[in-house]
Design an enzyme around this catalytic site. Sequence first.
Site, PDB file in Angstrom:
ATOM      1  N   SER A  54      23.621  -3.554  56.654  1.00 23.83           N
ATOM      2  CA  SER A  54      22.296  -3.644  56.022  1.00 23.83           C
ATOM      3  C   SER A  54      22.444  -3.607  54.503  1.00 23.83           C
ATOM      4  O   SER A  54      21.489  -3.874  53.773  1.00 23.83           O
ATOM      5  CB  SER A  54      21.391  -2.501  56.499  1.00 23.83           C
ATOM      6  OG  SER A  54      22.058  -1.252  56.393  1.00 23.83           O
ATOM      7  N   GLU A 191      19.073  -0.159  69.147  1.00 24.13           N
ATOM      8  CA  GLU A 191      18.087  -0.530  68.130  1.00 24.13           C
ATOM      9  C   GLU A 191      16.892  -1.243  68.762  1.00 24.13           C
ATOM     10  O   GLU A 191      17.047  -2.204  69.511  1.00 24.13           O
ATOM     11  CB  GLU A 191      18.760  -1.444  67.075  1.00 24.13           C
ATOM     12  CG  GLU A 191      17.801  -1.863  65.968  1.00 24.13           C
ATOM     13  CD  GLU A 191      18.495  -2.433  64.731  1.00 24.13           C
ATOM     14  OE1 GLU A 191      19.740  -2.383  64.643  1.00 24.13           O
ATOM     15  OE2 GLU A 191      17.761  -2.944  63.858  1.00 24.13           O
TER      16      GLU A 191
HETATM   17  O1  KIV Z   1      23.522  -1.971  59.246  1.00 25.30           O
HETATM   18  C1  KIV Z   1      22.795  -1.015  59.570  1.00 25.30           C
HETATM   19  O2  KIV Z   1      22.184  -0.345  58.714  1.00 25.30           O
HETATM   20  C2  KIV Z   1      22.682  -0.687  60.983  1.00 25.30           C
HETATM   21  C3  KIV Z   1      21.655   0.340  61.363  1.00 25.30           C
HETATM   22  C4  KIV Z   1      20.312  -0.288  61.343  1.00 25.30           C
HETATM   23  C5  KIV Z   1      21.958   0.968  62.658  1.00 25.30           C
HETATM   24  O3  KIV Z   1      23.357  -1.233  61.784  1.00 25.30           O
END
Ligand code: KIV
Length: 273
Positions: A54, A191
């Site tokens: 993310s 998720e």
């Molecule tokens: O990349 C991320 O932040 C994630 C979380 C949403 C679990 O995979």
Amino acid sequence: MSTNTTDNQRKVTTLRLTEMKRRNEKIAMLTAYDYSMARLIDEAGIDVILVGDSASNVMAGNVTTLPMTLDQMIYHATSVVKGVNRALVVVDLPFGTYQGNSKEALASAIRIMKESNAEAVKMEGGAEIRESIERILCAGIPVMGHLGLTPQSINKFGTYAVRAKEEAEAERLISDAKMLEEIGCFAIVLEKIPAALAARVASELTIPVIGIGAGNGCDGQVLVMHDMLGINKGFSPKFLRRYADLATVIDSAVKGYINDVKDGDFPNASEQY
Ligand code: KIV
């Protein structure tokens, strides 16, 4: 269940997460991408820090997580690890570095572990990436699974809507989760799936199930730090609880600074040499 202070200061390991689940002690996990924030959230007592892909959205300004490279993940992970004493640090294997074949997957995971000193990797998917996960586990690298809404597959899904609402997908998810436990993953992220389904998976597995948009029946929760701190205000899914409004705090601080500079009020006599 509460634990004593000494126990709380102990380094979090994959084994300790399993013990926490056995003791019904919930696991708190957040993302971080840099040294300073990682240090703050580690000192606050977070159990697991995910260097999530993310970063692609909240650090690099991309629309999806797909552009993230292995070098970029290693850069973020290396910075985070330097700020952490207690939390377990888990790093996302980015899109395109493990789906092709298991040897490439292992090479990617080894680079993350060697170059960043992180303690585990996370991978999105079930049966379709089993061979890659198994090869990484054979090398002694702990793997956290990730099922349900898997953002690296957004172009296949075509939507960020709730996953596994239909029986067939729910059954596939349960079977993938059991398989991930069986082959040796130490935990699984679920998720954006129905709360009842996530609770069922958590109750049928002995490894911790960490939810994001997956309800209160999970063994722990994870949120993206920028979302929960209110830095990234353009993203407001139902599952997100904001614990701060840092966007407003930053806006007001920066406006105050601009005014002081423009008015000639900063620096004053005590702020110069
Ligand atoms: O990349 C991320 O932040 C994630 C979380 C949403 C679990 O995979």
